[in-house]
Scaffold this motif. Structure first.
Motif, PDB file in Angstrom:
ATOM      1  N   VAL A   1       0.853  -1.185   0.000  1.00 23.43           N
ATOM      2  CA  VAL A   1       0.000   0.000   0.000  1.00 23.43           C
ATOM      3  C   VAL A   1       0.890   1.238   0.000  1.00 23.43           C
ATOM      4  CG1 VAL A   1      -1.605   1.337   1.415  1.00 23.43           C
ATOM      5  CG2 VAL A   1      -1.930  -1.107   1.160  1.00 23.43           C
ATOM      6  N   GLN A   2       0.536   2.227  -0.819  1.00 25.01           N
ATOM      7  CA  GLN A   2       1.275   3.487  -0.839  1.00 25.01           C
ATOM      8  C   GLN A   2       0.342   4.620  -0.458  1.00 25.01           C
ATOM      9  OE1 GLN A   2       4.274   4.359  -3.872  1.00 25.01           O
ATOM     10  NE2 GLN A   2       3.143   6.209  -4.355  1.00 25.01           N
ATOM     11  N   PHE A   3       0.720   5.394   0.563  1.00 24.23           N
ATOM     12  CA  PHE A   3      -0.093   6.512   1.032  1.00 24.23           C
ATOM     13  C   PHE A   3       0.204   7.757   0.199  1.00 24.23           C
ATOM     14  CE2 PHE A   3       0.195   3.661   4.672  1.00 24.23           C
ATOM     15  CZ  PHE A   3      -1.149   3.535   4.997  1.00 24.23           C
ATOM     16  N   ALA A   4      -0.853   8.391  -0.300  1.00 25.53           N
ATOM     17  CA  ALA A   4      -0.708   9.544  -1.191  1.00 25.53           C
ATOM     18  C   ALA A   4      -0.081  10.741  -0.484  1.00 25.53           C
ATOM     19  CB  ALA A   4      -2.068   9.924  -1.765  1.00 25.53           C
ATOM     20  N   LYS A   5      -0.292  10.859   0.803  1.00 24.28           N
ATOM     21  CA  LYS A   5       0.184  12.030   1.556  1.00 24.28           C
ATOM     22  C   LYS A   5       1.700  12.192   1.478  1.00 24.28           C
ATOM     23  CE  LYS A   5       0.260  14.004   6.209  1.00 24.28           C
ATOM     24  NZ  LYS A   5      -0.168  13.843   7.609  1.00 24.28           N
ATOM     25  N   ASP A   6       2.420  11.093   1.596  1.00 25.62           N
ATOM     26  CA  ASP A   6       3.888  11.184   1.645  1.00 25.62           C
ATOM     27  C   ASP A   6       4.591  10.089   0.832  1.00 25.62           C
ATOM     28  OD1 ASP A   6       3.202   9.072   3.217  1.00 25.62           O
ATOM     29  OD2 ASP A   6       4.030   9.874   5.076  1.00 25.62           O
ATOM     30  N   LEU A  42      -7.228   8.817   5.167  1.00 25.61           N
ATOM     31  CA  LEU A  42      -6.043   8.731   4.324  1.00 25.61           C
ATOM     32  C   LEU A  42      -6.406   8.185   2.946  1.00 25.61           C
ATOM     33  CD1 LEU A  42      -3.514   7.160   6.852  1.00 25.61           C
ATOM     34  CD2 LEU A  42      -3.351   9.435   5.845  1.00 25.61           C
ATOM     35  N   THR A  43      -5.802   8.777   1.936  1.00 30.02           N
ATOM     36  CA  THR A  43      -5.934   8.256   0.586  1.00 30.02           C
ATOM     37  C   THR A  43      -4.714   7.381   0.310  1.00 30.02           C
ATOM     38  OG1 THR A  43      -7.090  10.235  -0.130  1.00 30.02           O
ATOM     39  CG2 THR A  43      -6.131   8.867  -1.849  1.00 30.02           C
ATOM     40  N   PHE A  44      -4.963   6.181  -0.206  1.00 29.37           N
ATOM     41  CA  PHE A  44      -3.847   5.286  -0.495  1.00 29.37           C
ATOM     42  C   PHE A  44      -4.110   4.514  -1.779  1.00 29.37           C
ATOM     43  CE2 PHE A  44      -6.788   2.879   2.130  1.00 29.37           C
ATOM     44  CZ  PHE A  44      -6.881   1.655   1.454  1.00 29.37           C
ATOM     45  N   GLU A  45      -3.050   3.925  -2.292  1.00 30.63           N
ATOM     46  CA  GLU A  45      -3.130   3.133  -3.514  1.00 30.63           C
ATOM     47  C   GLU A  45      -2.612   1.739  -3.214  1.00 30.63           C
ATOM     48  OE1 GLU A  45      -1.203   3.107  -8.028  1.00 30.63           O
ATOM     49  OE2 GLU A  45      -0.751   4.750  -6.648  1.00 30.63           O
ATOM     50  N   ILE A  46      -3.346   0.745  -3.698  1.00 26.80           N
ATOM     51  CA  ILE A  46      -2.886  -0.638  -3.551  1.00 26.80           C
ATOM     52  C   ILE A  46      -1.983  -0.943  -4.739  1.00 26.80           C
ATOM     53  CG2 ILE A  46      -3.576  -3.058  -3.488  1.00 26.80           C
ATOM     54  CD1 ILE A  46      -6.201  -2.115  -2.159  1.00 26.80           C
ATOM     55  N   ILE A  47      -0.745  -1.249  -4.459  1.00 29.04           N
ATOM     56  CA  ILE A  47       0.229  -1.548  -5.502  1.00 29.04           C
ATOM     57  C   ILE A  47       0.215  -3.059  -5.734  1.00 29.04           C
ATOM     58  CG2 ILE A  47       2.629  -1.304  -6.229  1.00 29.04           C
ATOM     59  CD1 ILE A  47       1.276   1.365  -5.637  1.00 29.04           C
ATOM     60  N   ASP A  48      -0.366  -3.477  -6.854  1.00 30.85           N
ATOM     61  CA  ASP A  48      -0.457  -4.918  -7.107  1.00 30.85           C
ATOM     62  C   ASP A  48       0.704  -5.454  -7.932  1.00 30.85           C
ATOM     63  OD1 ASP A  48      -1.182  -3.714  -9.426  1.00 30.85           O
ATOM     64  OD2 ASP A  48      -3.010  -4.858  -9.746  1.00 30.85           O
ATOM     65  N   SER A  49       1.485  -4.548  -8.533  1.00 29.39           N
ATOM     66  CA  SER A  49       2.697  -4.957  -9.237  1.00 29.39           C
ATOM     67  C   SER A  49       3.705  -3.822  -9.113  1.00 29.39           C
ATOM     68  CB  SER A  49       2.421  -5.261 -10.706  1.00 29.39           C
ATOM     69  OG  SER A  49       1.988  -4.094 -11.372  1.00 29.39           O
ATOM     70  N   VAL A  50       4.939  -4.148  -9.030  1.00 32.62           N
ATOM     71  CA  VAL A  50       5.970  -3.132  -8.845  1.00 32.62           C
ATOM     72  C   VAL A  50       6.748  -2.962 -10.141  1.00 32.62           C
ATOM     73  CG1 VAL A  50       8.017  -2.465  -7.546  1.00 32.62           C
ATOM     74  CG2 VAL A  50       6.156  -3.671  -6.389  1.00 32.62           C
ATOM     75  N   GLU A  51       6.681  -1.754 -10.707  1.00 35.88           N
ATOM     76  CA  GLU A  51       7.444  -1.423 -11.905  1.00 35.88           C
ATOM     77  C   GLU A  51       8.319  -0.226 -11.577  1.00 35.88           C
ATOM     78  OE1 GLU A  51       7.553  -3.067 -14.571  1.00 35.88           O
ATOM     79  OE2 GLU A  51       5.694  -4.216 -14.740  1.00 35.88           O
TER      80      GLU A  51
END
Length: 198
Positions: A1-6, A42-51
């Motif tokens: 998970v990546q948090f948009a804030k930071d 908090l706004t976050f993004e689920i990272i399902d693949s890493v590029e």
């Protein structure tokens, strides 16, 4: 998970919960609460693949049409690389004039040349040969406008991942972008070689 804030990333535990409302994915975090204690949500993004690559806003990207010219028609003379153009004088006599032609992309067989560089129908002549080729066929590339030198220059990009707001593009390609390049945020607002005041 990546948090948009930071842009902080963490891997939580994942489980599936089913109740009368439906089936849900549940993310459990055991650390970092103090980091976001003052945030109501908090706004976050689920990272399902890493590029890995360069991250650019979607608004930067434009599509541009180019002439495609066979590689064997390119000529190098000293420090100059370009095309031998067939030109005619007032008497209708032909001669050959070398014109610089920037390459924007290359395949195994063709170079991509700015479609505004030569009038459609122009004949080019192969070096040390009488073989001619009429400029006309085109193909499109997607890219961005680089402004490192104070004016807009199209740079082709290769997209390797995307979401609703950003593309991840391949870095350091031959005709593309490198880290720390400056690009136009809204690619549709400029044209090739437009001078920009930074």
């Amino acid at each position: 998970v990546q948090f948009a804030k930071d842009d902080f990333r963490v891997t939580p535990k994942f489980s599936i919960v089913t109740n009368v409302s439906g089936t849900y994915g549940k993310l459990d975090f055991s650390k970092y609460m103090v980091r976001y204690l003052t945030d109501r949500f908090l706004t976050f993004e689920i990272i399902d693949s890493v590029e890995t690559g360069l991250k650019i806003p979607i608004s930067c990207v434009v599509e541009k049409s180019f002439y495609i010219v066979p590689i064997e028609y390119y000529t190098t003379s000293g420090a100059q690389t370009g095309l031998n153009i067939e030109v005619y004088n007032e008497a209708g006599e032909s001669s050959i004039k070398m014109e610089a032609a920037t390459i924007y992309y290359a395949t195994d067989t063709h170079y991509y040349v700015d479609s505004s560089a030569f009038p459609i129908g122009t004949y080019i002549v192969k070096f040390d040969s009488n073989e001619r080729y009429q400029i006309g066929p085109t193909a499109s590339l997607i890219g961005v406008y680089n402004v490192n030198k104070g004016y807009a220059v199209f740079r082709q990009i290769e997209i390797i991942a995307e979401n609703d707001e950003y593309y991840i593009i391949k870095p350091n390609t031959k005709y593309g972008l490198s880290l720390y390049d400056h690009i136009i945020l809204d690619g549709k607002t400029v044209t090739e070689n437009q001078v920009l005041y930074q």
